[in-house]
Design an enzyme around this catalytic site. Sequence first.
Site, PDB file in Angstrom:
ATOM      1  N   LYS A  22     -49.784  15.703 -29.092  1.00  0.00           N
ATOM      2  CA  LYS A  22     -49.077  14.423 -29.332  1.00  0.00           C
ATOM      3  C   LYS A  22     -49.814  13.290 -28.612  1.00  0.00           C
ATOM      4  O   LYS A  22     -50.089  12.245 -29.210  1.00  0.00           O
ATOM      5  CB  LYS A  22     -47.653  14.502 -28.805  1.00  0.00           C
ATOM      6  CG  LYS A  22     -46.947  13.163 -28.630  1.00  0.00           C
ATOM      7  CD  LYS A  22     -45.518  13.256 -28.176  1.00  0.00           C
ATOM      8  CE  LYS A  22     -45.349  13.239 -26.717  1.00  0.00           C
ATOM      9  NZ  LYS A  22     -45.438  11.908 -26.064  1.00  0.00           N
ATOM     10  N   ASN A  23     -50.141  13.508 -27.328  1.00  0.00           N
ATOM     11  CA  ASN A  23     -50.681  12.402 -26.532  1.00  0.00           C
ATOM     12  C   ASN A  23     -52.134  12.102 -26.831  1.00  0.00           C
ATOM     13  O   ASN A  23     -52.662  11.082 -26.389  1.00  0.00           O
ATOM     14  CB  ASN A  23     -50.452  12.672 -25.044  1.00  0.00           C
ATOM     15  CG  ASN A  23     -48.966  12.582 -24.700  1.00  0.00           C
ATOM     16  OD1 ASN A  23     -48.161  12.133 -25.525  1.00  0.00           O
ATOM     17  ND2 ASN A  23     -48.600  13.046 -23.528  1.00  0.00           N
ATOM     18  N   CYS A 116     -37.845   3.272 -19.455  1.00  0.00           N
ATOM     19  CA  CYS A 116     -37.128   4.355 -20.145  1.00  0.00           C
ATOM     20  C   CYS A 116     -36.463   5.202 -19.062  1.00  0.00           C
ATOM     21  O   CYS A 116     -36.530   4.894 -17.878  1.00  0.00           O
ATOM     22  CB  CYS A 116     -38.102   5.170 -20.990  1.00  0.00           C
ATOM     23  SG  CYS A 116     -39.189   6.195 -20.012  1.00  0.00           S
ATOM     24  N   ARG A 121     -41.830   2.019 -16.198  1.00  0.00           N
ATOM     25  CA  ARG A 121     -42.934   2.017 -17.164  1.00  0.00           C
ATOM     26  C   ARG A 121     -43.567   0.621 -17.335  1.00  0.00           C
ATOM     27  O   ARG A 121     -43.596   0.063 -18.414  1.00  0.00           O
ATOM     28  CB  ARG A 121     -42.480   2.556 -18.521  1.00  0.00           C
ATOM     29  CG  ARG A 121     -41.711   3.841 -18.497  1.00  0.00           C
ATOM     30  CD  ARG A 121     -42.474   5.032 -17.948  1.00  0.00           C
ATOM     31  NE  ARG A 121     -43.586   5.466 -18.751  1.00  0.00           N
ATOM     32  CZ  ARG A 121     -43.492   6.310 -19.787  1.00  0.00           C
ATOM     33  NH1 ARG A 121     -42.304   6.756 -20.143  1.00  0.00           N
ATOM     34  NH2 ARG A 121     -44.571   6.685 -20.465  1.00  0.00           N
ATOM     35  N   ASP A 124     -48.339  -3.855 -16.682  1.00  0.00           N
ATOM     36  CA  ASP A 124     -49.142  -4.918 -16.051  1.00  0.00           C
ATOM     37  C   ASP A 124     -50.641  -4.613 -16.107  1.00  0.00           C
ATOM     38  O   ASP A 124     -51.467  -5.513 -16.333  1.00  0.00           O
ATOM     39  CB  ASP A 124     -48.690  -5.126 -14.601  1.00  0.00           C
ATOM     40  CG  ASP A 124     -48.754  -3.833 -13.792  1.00  0.00           C
ATOM     41  OD1 ASP A 124     -48.279  -2.788 -14.309  1.00  0.00           O
ATOM     42  OD2 ASP A 124     -49.318  -3.833 -12.693  1.00  0.00           O
ATOM     43  N   ASP A 305     -45.663  15.963 -16.765  1.00  0.00           N
ATOM     44  CA  ASP A 305     -44.932  16.365 -17.977  1.00  0.00           C
ATOM     45  C   ASP A 305     -44.463  17.815 -17.920  1.00  0.00           C
ATOM     46  O   ASP A 305     -43.619  18.223 -18.719  1.00  0.00           O
ATOM     47  CB  ASP A 305     -45.809  16.169 -19.223  1.00  0.00           C
ATOM     48  CG  ASP A 305     -46.078  14.698 -19.483  1.00  0.00           C
ATOM     49  OD1 ASP A 305     -46.946  14.381 -20.307  1.00  0.00           O
ATOM     50  OD2 ASP A 305     -45.441  13.858 -18.816  1.00  0.00           O
ATOM     51  N   ARG A 397     -39.323  14.684 -30.632  1.00  0.00           N
ATOM     52  CA  ARG A 397     -40.356  13.653 -30.538  1.00  0.00           C
ATOM     53  C   ARG A 397     -41.699  14.293 -30.184  1.00  0.00           C
ATOM     54  O   ARG A 397     -42.755  13.755 -30.510  1.00  0.00           O
ATOM     55  CB  ARG A 397     -39.995  12.620 -29.469  1.00  0.00           C
ATOM     56  CG  ARG A 397     -38.810  11.785 -29.816  1.00  0.00           C
ATOM     57  CD  ARG A 397     -38.593  10.704 -28.813  1.00  0.00           C
ATOM     58  NE  ARG A 397     -39.824   9.946 -28.580  1.00  0.00           N
ATOM     59  CZ  ARG A 397     -39.900   8.925 -27.744  1.00  0.00           C
ATOM     60  NH1 ARG A 397     -38.835   8.548 -27.063  1.00  0.00           N
ATOM     61  NH2 ARG A 397     -41.023   8.274 -27.579  1.00  0.00           N
TER      62      ARG A 397
END
Length: 422
Positions: A22-23, A116, A121, A124, A305, A397
């Site tokens: 996914k990432n 989230c 999150r 900047d 994760d 997701r």
Amino acid sequence: MVRYEIEGGRPLNGELTVQGSKNAVLPMMAAALLCRGSVVLHNCPRIDDVFCMIRILEHLGCTVNWEGHTVIIDAYEVRSETVPAKEAKRMRSSVILLGALLGRRKKAVLSRPGGCVIGERPIDLHLSSLQKMGADIRQEEEYMYVKAPVLTGARIELAKSSVGATENILLAAVLAKGVTEIVNAAREPEIPELCRLLRAMGADIENRGNGYIRVRGVKELHDAELTVMSDRIVTGTYLLAAAAAGGEVTVLNPPWGQVQALLTVLSGMGLTVRETEEYIYVKRMDEYLGVDFLETRPYPGFPTDLQSPLLAVLLRAKGKSRIRETIFESRFRAAEEFPKLGARVSIDGPVCTVEGVPKLHGARLISHELRGGAALILAGLAADGRTMVEDKGFIRRGYERMEADLRKLGAGISVTDSTDDR
Ligand code: EPZ
């Protein structure tokens, strides 16, 4: 609402093939905007975040088609630079479209991605880096308006080795004028994977792998086709499922060498672990040890994760374990649910302490986010009796077929989905 019903207490046995990353695929899909051509990605996972990114690309003017697990993105016609707010709010990693839209359209309009459940999150570092390359950013209540009539290469020293900021800089730099240097770039495997696609499209990138990346802007990019690498976090989740439930599991086609930190932890807990280029095998037959103290770290350290899925395994480990979460501010939402199973868990700021117990009992658990939701399922596998995990679509997701994969390994798991917009 998606309800996972788990009949725990059974060992897992068998083998399964892990999905595409996914990432890795999300920034690669954004990169497709950078050429008036088509990008073909094989081994693309059919997960909700990918479906969301496809909706955004189509809104921008792309034509996107699936053929099995191959996604074909035609970006000949990109006639908008506005990322739809609904999709941007649904998936905060849509912020990586900024760099790609600046490269293609010289401007971008994006709703401000809020925080989230796992943390504030901030973006900047993304914005300051793009400003160094010539972007002008106007932030209003709801939207950010970003313009860069000319993107110019710059030397950017990242204060934190942010994955997303590194990706945004790369996506803006490949068509910029001159050379961009990134110092303290993220080292996660998803970065070399994005560079692999960009090079296949004609970009000029030198990634030394030690946090230094040099990009020389080119005039244009062209079509490309590649196969996305396997998902290291899904791989780790399934290895931890075997540790939680007990049994023997073989993960086929794992991302070679990308889960070393986890394999070291599993071996230290007393599990049998074997890794080759073709598979990773893990076996847990009886009692196992906890981890005395572990910190999540940027790659190649232990990945944030996999922190919640590891906690699910520690609930029944011998002794006391402590995990410090150093990447995100509030990533213990799954840990707050574990005591309902009879687990002994305490949270003190960034540190979660688990006193292992011999048995867990089923309970009704609430999932609050993607990896925490997966961790609740793993805890259900380790608990005797029935566990219900109520999830508002978070797990889908990132996991294409978690319940089907676990059922293949002998888990007692079924799903009911009363979500009306699926
Ligand atoms: C990526 O998120 C992953 N998401 C996350 O996976 C993963 O947890 C994270 O990297 C860390 O490995 C995707 O790739 C889509 P960061 P990202 O920017 O890019 C701070 C999952 O479950 N920071 O590396 O958002 C930030 O607050 C997801 O698949 C700033 O301060 O992560 C955090 O503390 C969850 N300013 C740290 O850096 C910035 O401008 C790391 O964030 C950007 C980040």
